[in-house]
Design an enzyme around this catalytic site. Sequence first.
Site, PDB file in Angstrom:
ATOM      1  N   CYS A   1     -16.456  15.007   2.966  1.00 31.99           N
ATOM      2  CA  CYS A   1     -16.464  13.646   3.496  1.00 31.99           C
ATOM      3  C   CYS A   1     -16.176  13.724   4.987  1.00 31.99           C
ATOM      4  O   CYS A   1     -15.062  14.049   5.395  1.00 31.99           O
ATOM      5  CB  CYS A   1     -15.412  12.795   2.788  1.00 31.99           C
ATOM      6  SG  CYS A   1     -15.301  11.106   3.430  1.00 31.99           S
TER       7      CYS A   1
ATOM      8  N   ASP B   1     -11.868   7.436   8.028  1.00 27.78           N
ATOM      9  CA  ASP B   1     -11.214   6.844   9.192  1.00 27.78           C
ATOM     10  C   ASP B   1      -9.715   6.645   8.976  1.00 27.78           C
ATOM     11  O   ASP B   1      -9.075   5.832   9.652  1.00 27.78           O
ATOM     12  CB  ASP B   1     -11.865   5.498   9.537  1.00 27.78           C
ATOM     13  CG  ASP B   1     -11.812   4.503   8.378  1.00 27.78           C
ATOM     14  OD1 ASP B   1     -11.261   4.843   7.309  1.00 27.78           O
ATOM     15  OD2 ASP B   1     -12.320   3.382   8.536  1.00 27.78           O
ATOM     16  N   THR B   2      -9.135   7.399   8.034  1.00 22.54           N
ATOM     17  CA  THR B   2      -7.745   7.200   7.652  1.00 22.54           C
ATOM     18  C   THR B   2      -6.899   8.428   7.965  1.00 22.54           C
ATOM     19  O   THR B   2      -7.317   9.564   7.710  1.00 22.54           O
ATOM     20  CB  THR B   2      -7.653   6.906   6.142  1.00 22.54           C
ATOM     21  OG1 THR B   2      -8.452   5.754   5.845  1.00 22.54           O
ATOM     22  CG2 THR B   2      -6.219   6.632   5.722  1.00 22.54           C
TER      23      THR B   2
ATOM     24  N   GLU C   1      -7.336   3.367  -5.388  1.00 21.36           N
ATOM     25  CA  GLU C   1      -8.590   3.596  -4.669  1.00 21.36           C
ATOM     26  C   GLU C   1      -8.822   5.099  -4.629  1.00 21.36           C
ATOM     27  O   GLU C   1      -8.056   5.833  -3.998  1.00 21.36           O
ATOM     28  CB  GLU C   1      -8.508   3.011  -3.258  1.00 21.36           C
ATOM     29  CG  GLU C   1      -8.344   1.508  -3.254  1.00 21.36           C
ATOM     30  CD  GLU C   1      -8.292   0.919  -1.852  1.00 21.36           C
ATOM     31  OE1 GLU C   1      -8.096   1.699  -0.887  1.00 21.36           O
ATOM     32  OE2 GLU C   1      -8.442  -0.307  -1.723  1.00 21.36           O
TER      33      GLU C   1
ATOM     34  N   PHE D   1       0.841  -1.182   0.000  1.00 18.48           N
ATOM     35  CA  PHE D   1       0.000   0.000   0.000  1.00 18.48           C
ATOM     36  C   PHE D   1       0.879   1.235   0.000  1.00 18.48           C
ATOM     37  O   PHE D   1       1.789   1.356   0.825  1.00 18.48           O
ATOM     38  CB  PHE D   1      -0.925   0.022   1.225  1.00 18.48           C
ATOM     39  CG  PHE D   1      -2.230  -0.698   1.011  1.00 18.48           C
ATOM     40  CD1 PHE D   1      -3.426   0.001   0.955  1.00 18.48           C
ATOM     41  CD2 PHE D   1      -2.250  -2.076   0.843  1.00 18.48           C
ATOM     42  CE1 PHE D   1      -4.625  -0.659   0.735  1.00 18.48           C
ATOM     43  CE2 PHE D   1      -3.439  -2.745   0.629  1.00 18.48           C
ATOM     44  CZ  PHE D   1      -4.634  -2.037   0.576  1.00 18.48           C
TER      45      PHE D   1
ATOM     46  N   CYS E   1      -5.929  15.211   0.609  1.00 18.70           N
ATOM     47  CA  CYS E   1      -7.219  14.862   0.023  1.00 18.70           C
ATOM     48  C   CYS E   1      -7.937  16.151  -0.358  1.00 18.70           C
ATOM     49  O   CYS E   1      -7.695  17.205   0.239  1.00 18.70           O
ATOM     50  CB  CYS E   1      -8.059  14.057   1.019  1.00 18.70           C
ATOM     51  SG  CYS E   1      -9.626  13.450   0.330  1.00 18.70           S
TER      52      CYS E   1
ATOM     53  N   HIS F   1      -9.344  -6.313   7.119  1.00 21.53           N
ATOM     54  CA  HIS F   1      -8.078  -5.977   7.769  1.00 21.53           C
ATOM     55  C   HIS F   1      -8.307  -5.517   9.201  1.00 21.53           C
ATOM     56  O   HIS F   1      -7.493  -5.780  10.089  1.00 21.53           O
ATOM     57  CB  HIS F   1      -7.316  -4.917   6.975  1.00 21.53           C
ATOM     58  CG  HIS F   1      -8.111  -3.681   6.680  1.00 21.53           C
ATOM     59  ND1 HIS F   1      -9.197  -3.686   5.839  1.00 21.53           N
ATOM     60  CD2 HIS F   1      -7.973  -2.406   7.103  1.00 21.53           C
ATOM     61  CE1 HIS F   1      -9.693  -2.466   5.757  1.00 21.53           C
ATOM     62  NE2 HIS F   1      -8.970  -1.672   6.529  1.00 21.53           N
TER      63      HIS F   1
END
Length: 211
Positions: free
Chosen positions: A46, A50-51, A117, A25, A31, A205
């Site tokens: 958004c 949760d990242t 993604e 990854f 963002c 995960h």
Amino acid sequence: MSYAVKEIFYTLQGEGANTGRPAVFCRFAGCNLWTGREEDRLQATCQFCDTDFVGIDGVGGGRFGSAAQLANAIATAWPIDAESPRFVVCTGGEPLLQLDSALIAALHDNGFEVAVETNGTVEPPPEIDWLCVSPKAGAGLVVRQGDELKLVFPQTGAEPAEYEQLRFRHYFLQPMDGPEREVHTAAALQYCLRHPRWRLSLQTHKLLGIP
């Protein structure tokens, strides 16, 4: 072009059509739908992310001065011999703010299949091998075809029926995480049973306790 990367790590893909597949990854910093700062969450397009994609201080993260440098760092994170199939997931934040054709070419030169993604608000380079779009309510959707559409559910203003006319190979509902995750999971399950075009995607995960 230089690239700002939060972290690079090797794990199993936990979501969607490639669940269980070993992958490196590469999480890009930044963002276009949220700053990543908690004080800005309620004003963000958004609000349920949760990242952690802020900064370049994660494991393997940093600022890379060229596509070759970043591709080499990603290749170093792949622990298996060069003959095995290599797979990289470019994520974020929003990876398409930085991912470009030069980096994809460098990753291909290192033997990687390149997956992305994205929230679907930025046009992707055409050389991407696997395109996963996760639409967000209130964000203009530019990318309207790809390999998989993975919709976090439920979202007011982003109901599944709105996306069924798009051209994707796979359609997934992923229950929104948080205090009501069990309620959201039950609702997503029932929606998939009533609308068989959609498949349920769980964040395995998190269930396994891996990155």
